[in-house]
Design a protein around this motif. Structure first.
Motif, mmCIF file in Angstrom:
data_model
loop_
_atom_site.group_PDB
_atom_site.id
_atom_site.type_symbol
_atom_site.label_atom_id
_atom_site.label_comp_id
_atom_site.label_asym_id
_atom_site.label_seq_id
_atom_site.Cartn_x
_atom_site.Cartn_y
_atom_site.Cartn_z
ATOM 1 N N TYR A 118 47.199 62.607 43.139
ATOM 2 C CA TYR A 118 47.210 62.383 41.690
ATOM 3 C C TYR A 118 45.835 61.854 41.326
ATOM 4 O O TYR A 118 45.046 61.501 42.227
ATOM 5 N N VAL A 119 45.530 61.823 40.045
ATOM 6 C CA VAL A 119 44.144 61.497 39.682
ATOM 7 C C VAL A 119 43.875 60.007 39.840
ATOM 8 O O VAL A 119 42.925 59.606 40.513
ATOM 9 N N ALA A 120 44.719 59.173 39.201
ATOM 10 C CA ALA A 120 44.437 57.737 39.197
ATOM 11 C C ALA A 120 45.679 56.945 38.811
ATOM 12 O O ALA A 120 46.631 57.490 38.250
ATOM 13 N N PHE A 121 45.646 55.665 39.135
ATOM 14 C CA PHE A 121 46.671 54.721 38.684
ATOM 15 C C PHE A 121 46.100 53.899 37.540
ATOM 16 O O PHE A 121 45.018 53.309 37.666
ATOM 17 N N LEU A 122 46.815 53.863 36.435
ATOM 18 C CA LEU A 122 46.409 53.035 35.296
ATOM 19 C C LEU A 122 47.332 51.815 35.272
ATOM 20 O O LEU A 122 48.535 51.966 35.072
ATOM 21 N N GLY A 123 46.783 50.622 35.491
ATOM 22 C CA GLY A 123 47.688 49.476 35.445
ATOM 23 C C GLY A 123 47.070 48.173 35.886
ATOM 24 O O GLY A 123 45.880 48.078 36.182
ATOM 25 N N SER A 124 47.946 47.168 35.935
ATOM 26 C CA SER A 124 47.558 45.789 36.206
ATOM 27 C C SER A 124 47.443 45.525 37.702
ATOM 28 O O SER A 124 47.954 46.282 38.524
ATOM 29 N N ASP A 125 46.837 44.383 38.028
ATOM 30 C CA ASP A 125 46.795 43.883 39.402
ATOM 31 C C ASP A 125 47.994 42.948 39.584
ATOM 32 O O ASP A 125 47.945 41.781 39.212
ATOM 33 N N PHE A 126 49.069 43.487 40.151
ATOM 34 C CA PHE A 126 50.315 42.713 40.238
ATOM 35 C C PHE A 126 50.219 41.569 41.238
ATOM 36 O O PHE A 126 50.857 40.534 41.067
ATOM 37 N N ILE A 127 49.458 41.757 42.308
ATOM 38 C CA ILE A 127 49.280 40.664 43.280
ATOM 39 C C ILE A 127 48.606 39.493 42.577
ATOM 40 O O ILE A 127 49.031 38.341 42.698
ATOM 41 N N ASP A 128 47.589 39.808 41.789
ATOM 42 C CA ASP A 128 46.876 38.751 41.070
ATOM 43 C C ASP A 128 47.786 38.077 40.030
ATOM 44 O O ASP A 128 47.714 36.860 39.849
ATOM 45 N N GLN A 129 48.630 38.850 39.375
ATOM 46 C CA GLN A 129 49.566 38.238 38.414
ATOM 47 C C GLN A 129 50.435 37.193 39.120
ATOM 48 O O GLN A 129 50.604 36.065 38.637
ATOM 49 N N GLY A 130 51.002 37.557 40.280
ATOM 50 C CA GLY A 130 51.855 36.630 41.029
ATOM 51 C C GLY A 130 51.088 35.393 41.472
ATOM 52 O O GLY A 130 51.588 34.257 41.396
ATOM 53 N N ARG A 131 49.861 35.629 41.911
ATOM 54 C CA ARG A 131 48.989 34.534 42.333
ATOM 55 C C ARG A 131 48.717 33.579 41.161
ATOM 56 O O ARG A 131 48.767 32.359 41.309
ATOM 57 N N VAL A 259 52.232 35.316 32.548
ATOM 58 C CA VAL A 259 50.973 36.032 32.728
ATOM 59 C C VAL A 259 51.182 37.421 32.137
ATOM 60 O O VAL A 259 52.182 38.085 32.414
ATOM 61 N N GLU A 260 50.241 37.831 31.316
ATOM 62 C CA GLU A 260 50.386 39.097 30.612
ATOM 63 C C GLU A 260 50.434 40.303 31.561
ATOM 64 O O GLU A 260 49.762 40.320 32.590
ATOM 65 N N SER A 261 51.260 41.297 31.186
ATOM 66 C CA SER A 261 51.209 42.625 31.809
ATOM 67 C C SER A 261 51.351 43.580 30.634
ATOM 68 O O SER A 261 52.431 43.749 30.087
ATOM 69 N N SER A 262 50.250 44.175 30.229
ATOM 70 C CA SER A 262 50.259 44.913 28.958
ATOM 71 C C SER A 262 51.021 46.230 29.055
ATOM 72 O O SER A 262 50.826 46.996 29.992
ATOM 73 N N PRO A 263 51.896 46.507 28.071
ATOM 74 C CA PRO A 263 52.585 47.803 28.024
ATOM 75 C C PRO A 263 51.851 48.836 27.158
ATOM 76 O O PRO A 263 52.319 49.957 27.016
ATOM 77 N N PHE A 264 50.706 48.472 26.600
ATOM 78 C CA PHE A 264 50.067 49.344 25.598
ATOM 79 C C PHE A 264 49.147 50.370 26.263
ATOM 80 O O PHE A 264 47.920 50.273 26.190
ATOM 81 N N PHE A 265 49.771 51.353 26.925
ATOM 82 C CA PHE A 265 49.021 52.313 27.728
ATOM 83 C C PHE A 265 48.587 53.567 26.978
ATOM 84 O O PHE A 265 47.831 54.370 27.531
ATOM 85 N N GLY A 266 49.067 53.776 25.759
ATOM 86 C CA GLY A 266 48.703 55.008 25.049
ATOM 87 C C GLY A 266 47.197 55.189 24.924
ATOM 88 O O GLY A 266 46.642 56.204 25.372
ATOM 89 N N GLN A 287 41.881 49.728 35.945
ATOM 90 C CA GLN A 287 42.541 48.426 35.912
ATOM 91 C C GLN A 287 42.626 47.831 34.518
ATOM 92 O O GLN A 287 41.644 47.849 33.766
ATOM 93 N N VAL A 288 43.806 47.318 34.211
ATOM 94 C CA VAL A 288 44.061 46.640 32.937
ATOM 95 C C VAL A 288 43.867 45.142 33.158
ATOM 96 O O VAL A 288 44.331 44.595 34.159
ATOM 97 N N GLN A 289 43.149 44.484 32.247
ATOM 98 C CA GLN A 289 42.915 43.035 32.360
ATOM 99 C C GLN A 289 44.028 42.280 31.617
ATOM 100 O O GLN A 289 44.391 42.660 30.511
ATOM 101 N N ASP A 290 44.534 41.244 32.238
ATOM 102 C CA ASP A 290 45.658 40.513 31.649
ATOM 103 C C ASP A 290 45.298 39.074 31.293
ATOM 104 O O ASP A 290 44.618 38.393 32.050
#
Ligand code: GYE
Length: 306
Positions: A118-131, A259-266, A287-290
């Motif tokens: 697949y081309v790419a993953f668009l999203g947050s750093d979940f490990i960092d969110q938990g940290r 900790v934010e995890s943005s749903p605004f992916f459009g 990567q999305v910044q939270d």
């Protein structure tokens, strides 16, 4: 073999694009906000959007992608409900020559890879969110010994795996912090409430609840309140997302942090698609910044929350 961008299907410039968005479920405000973000982006990005809802079933999500392929989509945006069961959908889209972007969750990297399957993953750093949740908890917990209950997200999903890892690894370095129970509430409010009710009976001394998303945190607050506890006073509740209900719970003093995890992916999806059409190399992880929401700033953000 090595990942090579030449394997990826091209996307020609056109006036309109047939775009597939395969939503996994619509049982929480985060999912609804994400779908709306795609719909709101469609007109300005020249998308004829085909949006489906798998109603919480990975098997249906695979079938939904099959049907989008049959309808001749030009490009696929896929939030895979779980890491392994959605691999066939990624591989079928690849075989059909459809560029695919994973959105908000990923698939098992041992099997399917960005830049190759697949081309790419668009999203947050979940490990960092938990940290970051763990670090906030350590800084703000007032007691001597933390007795932690963890409400996990959907079993086998990338945010559940990584939010657990990020949080647990930090807590493992602190002798006064013990995770006494960790169980899935499937990212759902009602299940979060039920699981919290059960775990409270086994662990009445709990004083910290870490939920992998706000919906389960709100469910946990309901269960705690019903059991006569005072969330925000005798139990610290911490989680991830940044929904309106969570910001309100922070303002009301019942929840400590989200900790934010943005749903605004459009708009993110539109931008990456335009770059892809222009022939740019796309980084494997867009990567999305939270941000982080606490009592200090929740009131400033509640009006823009979902
Ligand atoms: O935190 C949760 C949703 O995959 C990042 O899934 C997403 C998570 C989000 O159901 O609320």
């Amino acid at each position: 073999g090595a990942a090579s961008a030449q394997d990826l299907p091209k996307l020609e410039k056109k006036d309109r694009y047939k775009v597939g968005f395969s939503q996994m479920e619509s049982n929480n405000p985060w999912r609804i906000a994400e779908t709306k973000s795609f719909m709101d982006t469609a007109e300005s990005c020249n998308w004829d959007l085909i949006a489906t809802d798998a109603a919480g079933s990975a098997a249906k999500q695979v079938a939904d992608v099959d049907s989008m392929i049959a309808q001749g989509i030009d490009i696929l945006f896929l939030p895979p409900r779980e890491e392994k069961p959605l691999i066939p959908a990624v591989m079928k889209a690849k075989a059909a020559g459809i560029p695919t972007f994973l959105v908000d969750r990923s698939v098992d990297p041992a099997v399917a890879q960005a830049g190759r399957d697949y081309v790419a993953f668009l999203g947050s750093d979940f490990i960092d969110q938990g940290r970051r949740v763990a670090e906030w908890t350590l800084e703000n917990f007032k007691g001597d010994k933390g007795v932690i209950v963890e409400l996990e997200g959907t079993t086998g999903s990338s945010p559940a795996n990584d939010r657990r890892k990020g949080f647990d690894d930090v807590m493992a370095q602190h002798d006064n912090m013990t995770i006494v129970a960790s169980q899935s509430g499937d990212f759902a409010r009602d299940l979060g409430r039920q699981v919290m009710e059960t775990l409270l009976q086994a662990h009445p001394d709990v004083n910290i609840v870490y939920a992998h998303n706000d919906e389960m945190a709100i469910g946990a607050i309901q269960a705690l309140t019903l059991a006569g506890r005072n969330p925000g006073e005798d139990v610290m509740v911490v989680s991830i997302d940044g929904t309106r209900d969570a910001l309100q719970a922070i303002i009301d003093g019942k929840m400590g942090v989200t900790v934010e995890s943005s749903p605004f992916f459009g708009p993110v999806a539109c931008n990456v698609m335009e770059r892809y059409i222009a022939g740019e190399d796309i980084e494997p992880w867009v990567q999305v910044q939270d941000r982080i929401f606490t009592a200090e700033n929740a009131a400033d953000h509640i009006d823009e929350a979902y």
